[in-house]
Design a protein around this motif. Structure first.
Motif, PDB file in Angstrom:
ATOM      1  N   GLU A 235      -8.466  11.585 -12.522  1.00  0.00           N
ATOM      2  CA  GLU A 235      -7.075  11.571 -12.100  1.00  0.00           C
ATOM      3  C   GLU A 235      -7.015  11.797 -10.595  1.00  0.00           C
ATOM      4  OE1 GLU A 235      -5.107  13.222 -16.259  1.00  0.00           O
ATOM      5  OE2 GLU A 235      -4.813  14.380 -14.404  1.00  0.00           O
ATOM      6  N   VAL A 236      -5.986  11.203  -9.957  1.00  0.00           N
ATOM      7  CA  VAL A 236      -5.913  11.301  -8.505  1.00  0.00           C
ATOM      8  C   VAL A 236      -4.456  11.252  -8.055  1.00  0.00           C
ATOM      9  CG1 VAL A 236      -6.144   8.793  -8.123  1.00  0.00           C
ATOM     10  CG2 VAL A 236      -6.887  10.412  -6.345  1.00  0.00           C
ATOM     11  N   GLY A 237      -4.146  12.037  -7.011  1.00  0.00           N
ATOM     12  CA  GLY A 237      -2.815  12.036  -6.421  1.00  0.00           C
ATOM     13  C   GLY A 237      -2.644  10.905  -5.423  1.00  0.00           C
ATOM     14  N   GLN A 238      -1.423  10.718  -4.972  1.00  0.00           N
ATOM     15  CA  GLN A 238      -1.109   9.585  -4.099  1.00  0.00           C
ATOM     16  C   GLN A 238      -1.736   9.719  -2.711  1.00  0.00           C
ATOM     17  OE1 GLN A 238       0.680   6.713  -5.007  1.00  0.00           O
ATOM     18  NE2 GLN A 238       0.233   7.634  -7.001  1.00  0.00           N
ATOM     19  N   ASP A 239      -1.817  10.942  -2.197  1.00  0.00           N
ATOM     20  CA  ASP A 239      -2.358  11.177  -0.856  1.00  0.00           C
ATOM     21  C   ASP A 239      -3.707  11.872  -0.998  1.00  0.00           C
ATOM     22  OD1 ASP A 239      -2.779  11.637   1.834  1.00  0.00           O
ATOM     23  OD2 ASP A 239      -1.369  13.318   1.956  1.00  0.00           O
ATOM     24  N   TRP A 240      -4.765  11.078  -1.113  1.00  0.00           N
ATOM     25  CA  TRP A 240      -6.097  11.654  -1.320  1.00  0.00           C
ATOM     26  C   TRP A 240      -6.668  12.136  -0.001  1.00  0.00           C
ATOM     27  CZ3 TRP A 240     -11.066  11.311   0.379  1.00  0.00           C
ATOM     28  CH2 TRP A 240     -12.044  11.896  -0.427  1.00  0.00           C
TER      29      TRP A 240
ATOM     30  N   SER B  81     -27.555  12.948 -18.117  1.00  0.00           N
ATOM     31  CA  SER B  81     -26.695  13.914 -18.789  1.00  0.00           C
ATOM     32  C   SER B  81     -27.011  15.315 -18.242  1.00  0.00           C
ATOM     33  CB  SER B  81     -26.967  13.848 -20.298  1.00  0.00           C
ATOM     34  OG  SER B  81     -26.099  14.665 -21.015  1.00  0.00           O
ATOM     35  N   PRO B  82     -26.070  16.257 -18.334  1.00  0.00           N
ATOM     36  CA  PRO B  82     -24.756  16.184 -18.958  1.00  0.00           C
ATOM     37  C   PRO B  82     -23.683  15.667 -18.020  1.00  0.00           C
ATOM     38  CG  PRO B  82     -25.162  18.415 -18.224  1.00  0.00           C
ATOM     39  CD  PRO B  82     -26.414  17.636 -17.907  1.00  0.00           C
ATOM     40  N   ASN B  83     -22.463  15.635 -18.524  1.00  0.00           N
ATOM     41  CA  ASN B  83     -21.314  15.236 -17.729  1.00  0.00           C
ATOM     42  C   ASN B  83     -21.046  16.233 -16.607  1.00  0.00           C
ATOM     43  OD1 ASN B  83     -18.796  13.538 -17.448  1.00  0.00           O
ATOM     44  ND2 ASN B  83     -17.858  15.537 -17.765  1.00  0.00           N
ATOM     45  N   GLN B  84     -20.401  15.727 -15.545  1.00  0.00           N
ATOM     46  CA  GLN B  84     -20.000  16.601 -14.454  1.00  0.00           C
ATOM     47  C   GLN B  84     -18.516  16.398 -14.161  1.00  0.00           C
ATOM     48  OE1 GLN B  84     -22.663  17.103 -11.054  1.00  0.00           O
ATOM     49  NE2 GLN B  84     -20.918  16.954  -9.678  1.00  0.00           N
ATOM     50  N   ALA B  85     -17.740  17.453 -14.291  1.00  0.00           N
ATOM     51  CA  ALA B  85     -16.336  17.450 -13.880  1.00  0.00           C
ATOM     52  C   ALA B  85     -16.245  18.010 -12.470  1.00  0.00           C
ATOM     53  CB  ALA B  85     -15.490  18.280 -14.834  1.00  0.00           C
ATOM     54  N   SER B  86     -15.188  17.625 -11.743  1.00  0.00           N
ATOM     55  CA  SER B  86     -15.042  18.100 -10.367  1.00  0.00           C
ATOM     56  C   SER B  86     -13.575  18.175  -9.986  1.00  0.00           C
ATOM     57  CB  SER B  86     -15.760  17.164  -9.375  1.00  0.00           C
ATOM     58  OG  SER B  86     -17.133  17.060  -9.653  1.00  0.00           O
ATOM     59  N   LEU B  87     -13.289  19.040  -9.028  1.00  0.00           N
ATOM     60  CA  LEU B  87     -11.981  19.114  -8.391  1.00  0.00           C
ATOM     61  C   LEU B  87     -12.179  18.895  -6.895  1.00  0.00           C
ATOM     62  CD1 LEU B  87      -8.926  19.785  -8.378  1.00  0.00           C
ATOM     63  CD2 LEU B  87      -9.563  22.198  -8.130  1.00  0.00           C
ATOM     64  N   HIS B  88     -11.449  17.922  -6.345  1.00  0.00           N
ATOM     65  CA  HIS B  88     -11.490  17.622  -4.913  1.00  0.00           C
ATOM     66  C   HIS B  88     -10.082  17.811  -4.353  1.00  0.00           C
ATOM     67  CE1 HIS B  88     -15.332  15.294  -5.568  1.00  0.00           C
ATOM     68  NE2 HIS B  88     -14.752  15.130  -6.750  1.00  0.00           N
ATOM     69  N   THR B  89      -9.988  18.490  -3.217  1.00  0.00           N
ATOM     70  CA  THR B  89      -8.684  18.754  -2.604  1.00  0.00           C
ATOM     71  C   THR B  89      -8.783  18.593  -1.087  1.00  0.00           C
ATOM     72  OG1 THR B  89      -9.065  21.119  -2.227  1.00  0.00           O
ATOM     73  CG2 THR B  89      -8.210  20.482  -4.404  1.00  0.00           C
ATOM     74  N   GLY B  90      -7.647  18.819  -0.414  1.00  0.00           N
ATOM     75  CA  GLY B  90      -7.657  18.981   1.019  1.00  0.00           C
ATOM     76  C   GLY B  90      -8.149  20.369   1.391  1.00  0.00           C
ATOM     77  N   SER B  91      -7.994  20.728   2.647  1.00  0.00           N
ATOM     78  CA  SER B  91      -8.509  22.017   3.120  1.00  0.00           C
ATOM     79  C   SER B  91      -7.675  23.168   2.563  1.00  0.00           C
ATOM     80  CB  SER B  91      -8.500  22.064   4.644  1.00  0.00           C
ATOM     81  OG  SER B  91      -7.181  21.924   5.141  1.00  0.00           O
ATOM     82  N   GLY B  92      -8.318  24.326   2.413  1.00  0.00           N
ATOM     83  CA  GLY B  92      -7.615  25.535   2.014  1.00  0.00           C
ATOM     84  C   GLY B  92      -7.567  25.784   0.532  1.00  0.00           C
TER      85      GLY B  92
END
Length: 312
Positions: A119-124, A140-151
């Motif tokens: 899933e991804v937001g409009q302003d990556w 394997s195994p699967n890798q989940a991740s969270l990517h954000t801006g700074s902070g």
């Protein structure tokens, strides 16, 4: 290399009731997405095609409730031409607080492959990216991740299998973000497929993002996952495979916007084509050469979805 953290966390969902807003399978699943045809942002040997081309080339199959999305597995590629024909779909709708349950019977496998459901937001990356299913080269195994801006940083006790550090800033971490390696070995690639697939689910609220996995033959898969109905109760699902809590160190109101669901298959590129990752998987030649000259090996490079149920 990854760092291991131990945690004890109570998972509380503050949404009292989740009601189904979409029950997608077969053609309805396909209709809920649009095809994206821009150049691969991960620099892969990838050519994202439109839906019409995919139908003409036999890369889409709708068989009752099942939807299959394939990559080209018959063309030898000109080294100076475009990459292997494949797919990248983005949902027509974007979602804030929601639950999404994916019933997946098969995921793409093979050296050089990089499948993902995310899933991804409009302003990556400022509106966030949440990787639900992701991996490369059959590893394997699967890798989940969270990517954000700074902070945005996660607490040191966040997870038992953290990949990289606790800073989710995509730019500061070379787009590694905050990764989580699942404990279930059949959560990705050939072992997932040999087991008949399974279910992935994401629960996104203002307070936390939780990602779950259940293999097809697992004991104790929740009944509202195996047989989705008009409502769902994630609070009864137990400990998630990946967990990202919002906090003063990562205010989701500032870092996570409404999310489109993306399903794609890339080849080579920044991760799958990385020489170290490619060779460590026991893959032959180099990634680009292999993808160019071995089309038949991608006969298993396909997603097969039984359903997608979304609750808000």
């Amino acid at each position: 290399m990854f760092t291991v953290f131990v945690f004890l966390t109570l998972y509380v969902f503050h949404v009292a009731a989740w009601s189904r807003t979409a029950s997608l399978s077969g053609q309805n699943f396909l209709n809920a997405f649009q095809w994206q045809t821009f150049a691969d942002p991960t620099h892969g040997r990838t050519n994202y095609i439109d839906e019409s081309t995919a139908w003409n080339d036999g890369l889409i199959t709708v068989n009752g409730n099942q939807l299959t999305l394939r990559a080209d597995s018959y063309s030898y590629l000109d080294p100076n031409g475009p990459g292997r024909n494949t797919f990248r779909l983005s949902s027509n709708n974007a979602y804030t607080s929601h639950v999404a349950i994916f019933d997946i019977a098969h995921m793409p496998q093979g050296c050089g492959t990089w499948p993902a459901v995310w899933e991804v937001g409009q302003d990556w990356p400022n509106n966030g990216e949440i990787d639900i299913v992701e991996g490369v080269n059959n590893q394997s195994p699967n890798q989940a991740s969270l990517h954000t801006g700074s902070g945005c940083t996660m607490p040191g006790t966040r997870t038992i299998n953290a990949v990289g550090g606790l800073d989710c800033d995509a730019d500061a971490t070379g787009d590694t973000g905050c990764g989580t390696r699942f404990t279930a070995t059949n959560s990705f690639g050939p072992s997932f497929n040999d087991n008949g697939g399974g279910w992935y689910a994401i629960v996104m609220t203002d307070d936390a993002i939780s990602i779950y996995f259940w293999a097809r033959n697992s004991a104790g898969v929740p009944s509202d996952v195996t047989s989705p109905g008009q409502s769902v109760n994630p609070s009864a699902w137990g400990t998630p495979s990946a967990y990202y809590p919002g906090s003063s160190s990562c205010d989701f109101g500032d870092h996570i916007g409404s999310q489109n669901i993306v399903i794609n298959l890339a080849f080579c590129g920044d991760w799958a084509g990385n020489a170290q990752d490619y060779s460590a998987a026991g893959c032959p030649s180099d990634c680009v050469d292999y993808v160019n000259n071995n089309p038949s090996t991608f006969s298993d490079a396909y997603f097969e979805f039984n359903s997608l149920n979304i609750y808000e």
